[in-house]
Design an enzyme around this catalytic site. Sequence first.
Site, mmCIF file in Angstrom:
data_model
loop_
_atom_site.group_PDB
_atom_site.id
_atom_site.type_symbol
_atom_site.label_atom_id
_atom_site.label_comp_id
_atom_site.label_asym_id
_atom_site.label_seq_id
_atom_site.Cartn_x
_atom_site.Cartn_y
_atom_site.Cartn_z
ATOM 1 N N GLU A 252 -37.974 78.853 29.033
ATOM 2 C CA GLU A 252 -36.980 78.071 29.759
ATOM 3 C C GLU A 252 -35.931 77.499 28.800
ATOM 4 O O GLU A 252 -36.182 77.402 27.589
ATOM 5 C CB GLU A 252 -37.688 76.926 30.506
ATOM 6 C CG GLU A 252 -38.686 77.388 31.561
ATOM 7 C CD GLU A 252 -38.024 77.921 32.837
ATOM 8 O OE1 GLU A 252 -36.866 78.385 32.793
ATOM 9 O OE2 GLU A 252 -38.693 77.887 33.893
ATOM 10 N N ASP B 233 -45.599 87.553 30.849
ATOM 11 C CA ASP B 233 -45.958 86.202 31.281
ATOM 12 C C ASP B 233 -46.898 86.224 32.484
ATOM 13 O O ASP B 233 -47.117 87.276 33.112
ATOM 14 C CB ASP B 233 -44.692 85.394 31.595
ATOM 15 C CG ASP B 233 -43.697 86.147 32.480
ATOM 16 O OD1 ASP B 233 -44.068 87.185 33.060
ATOM 17 O OD2 ASP B 233 -42.551 85.693 32.589
ATOM 18 N N HIS C 283 -33.342 82.140 31.542
ATOM 19 C CA HIS C 283 -34.636 82.304 30.867
ATOM 20 C C HIS C 283 -35.013 83.778 30.750
ATOM 21 O O HIS C 283 -34.580 84.608 31.552
ATOM 22 C CB HIS C 283 -35.759 81.475 31.527
ATOM 23 C CG HIS C 283 -36.276 81.951 32.842
ATOM 24 N ND1 HIS C 283 -36.629 81.094 33.864
ATOM 25 C CD2 HIS C 283 -36.551 83.189 33.320
ATOM 26 C CE1 HIS C 283 -37.084 81.778 34.876
ATOM 27 N NE2 HIS C 283 -37.047 83.052 34.584
ATOM 28 N N ASN D 265 -31.201 80.679 35.328
ATOM 29 C CA ASN D 265 -30.873 79.672 34.305
ATOM 30 C C ASN D 265 -30.888 80.268 32.898
ATOM 31 O O ASN D 265 -30.862 79.540 31.912
ATOM 32 C CB ASN D 265 -31.838 78.471 34.395
ATOM 33 C CG ASN D 265 -33.280 78.840 34.080
ATOM 34 O OD1 ASN D 265 -33.588 80.001 33.798
ATOM 35 N ND2 ASN D 265 -34.177 77.866 34.114
HETATM 36 C C1 GLP Z 1 -39.373 85.168 36.717
HETATM 37 C C2 GLP Z 1 -40.004 85.918 35.546
HETATM 38 C C3 GLP Z 1 -38.954 86.570 34.659
HETATM 39 C C4 GLP Z 1 -37.943 87.285 35.507
HETATM 40 C C5 GLP Z 1 -37.222 86.290 36.375
HETATM 41 C C6 GLP Z 1 -36.160 86.925 37.266
HETATM 42 O O1 GLP Z 1 -39.173 83.819 36.490
HETATM 43 N N1 GLP Z 1 -40.848 85.122 34.738
HETATM 44 O O2 GLP Z 1 -39.595 87.441 33.750
HETATM 45 O O3 GLP Z 1 -37.030 87.963 34.689
HETATM 46 O O4 GLP Z 1 -38.180 85.670 37.220
HETATM 47 O O5 GLP Z 1 -36.731 87.516 38.373
HETATM 48 P P1 GLP Z 1 -36.003 88.501 39.336
HETATM 49 O O6 GLP Z 1 -35.893 89.792 38.625
HETATM 50 O O7 GLP Z 1 -36.868 88.575 40.552
HETATM 51 O O8 GLP Z 1 -34.665 87.901 39.630
#
Ligand code: GLP
Length: 233
Positions: free
Chosen positions: A135, A62, A130, A128
Amino acid sequence: MDIKIFQSAQEATEEAFRLLAAAKEDGATTFGLATGSSPEGLYELLRASDLDFTDAYALNLDEYRGLPADHEQSYAYFMQDKLFKAKPFKETFIPNGMAEDPEEEVARYDQVIKNHPIDFQILGIGPNGHIGFNEPGTSFEVTTHLTDLAPATIQANQRFFESEADVPKQAYTMGIASILNSKQIVLMAFGEAKAQAVKGMIEGSVTEALPASVLQTHENVTVLLDQDSASLL
Ligand code: GLP
């Protein structure tokens, strides 16, 4: 789902490294990569390793819409900084956050994924539930798309920006359908803030309200947890 609970995030990260190295040894050449804090330790281990990726492809999940690749909070920048500078790949792909025509960009990235089927996909999980930026409420059928970020996601990611107003409100993401096409998936989740989402993903029903729950339907998923993220299981 193969659920593995470790004493620490570091130990879980070492397991992620072992799984990736084993997949590579078995012939994996195309790696689906994620950003965020969860895979950072893995990228550190990869940088320090003698693994060679010059014949391999990397496809990122992404990218924020509106951030250029040289913006410090763009995922393109993150990947250069955390991995690609030290470990060059044959080719790396990520959605272009500055694309003028979102429809064209979505079609372009779907074609990239079609041309490079993913052997080994790394995932984190949002508080949440995702995955990527799929989402809650996103159809399991969609491939790459432009999405509005959930208010909870904007808030969770605010820590990386000066103010909430600076956090991009939209992002391009691979869809659930594209993620499920990967041969092997390794999801990492650490810390208490992930405990609820992790419980729903593993023990809840498969529902678009918690996108990661769809991973229950994939035949080769490993979930790597620390004590805190596993605390509600
Ligand atoms: C973002 C990314 C996800 C990731 C999530 C959790 O929103 N788009 O791909 O898994 O955050 O991030 P973190 O690993 O920093 O908790």
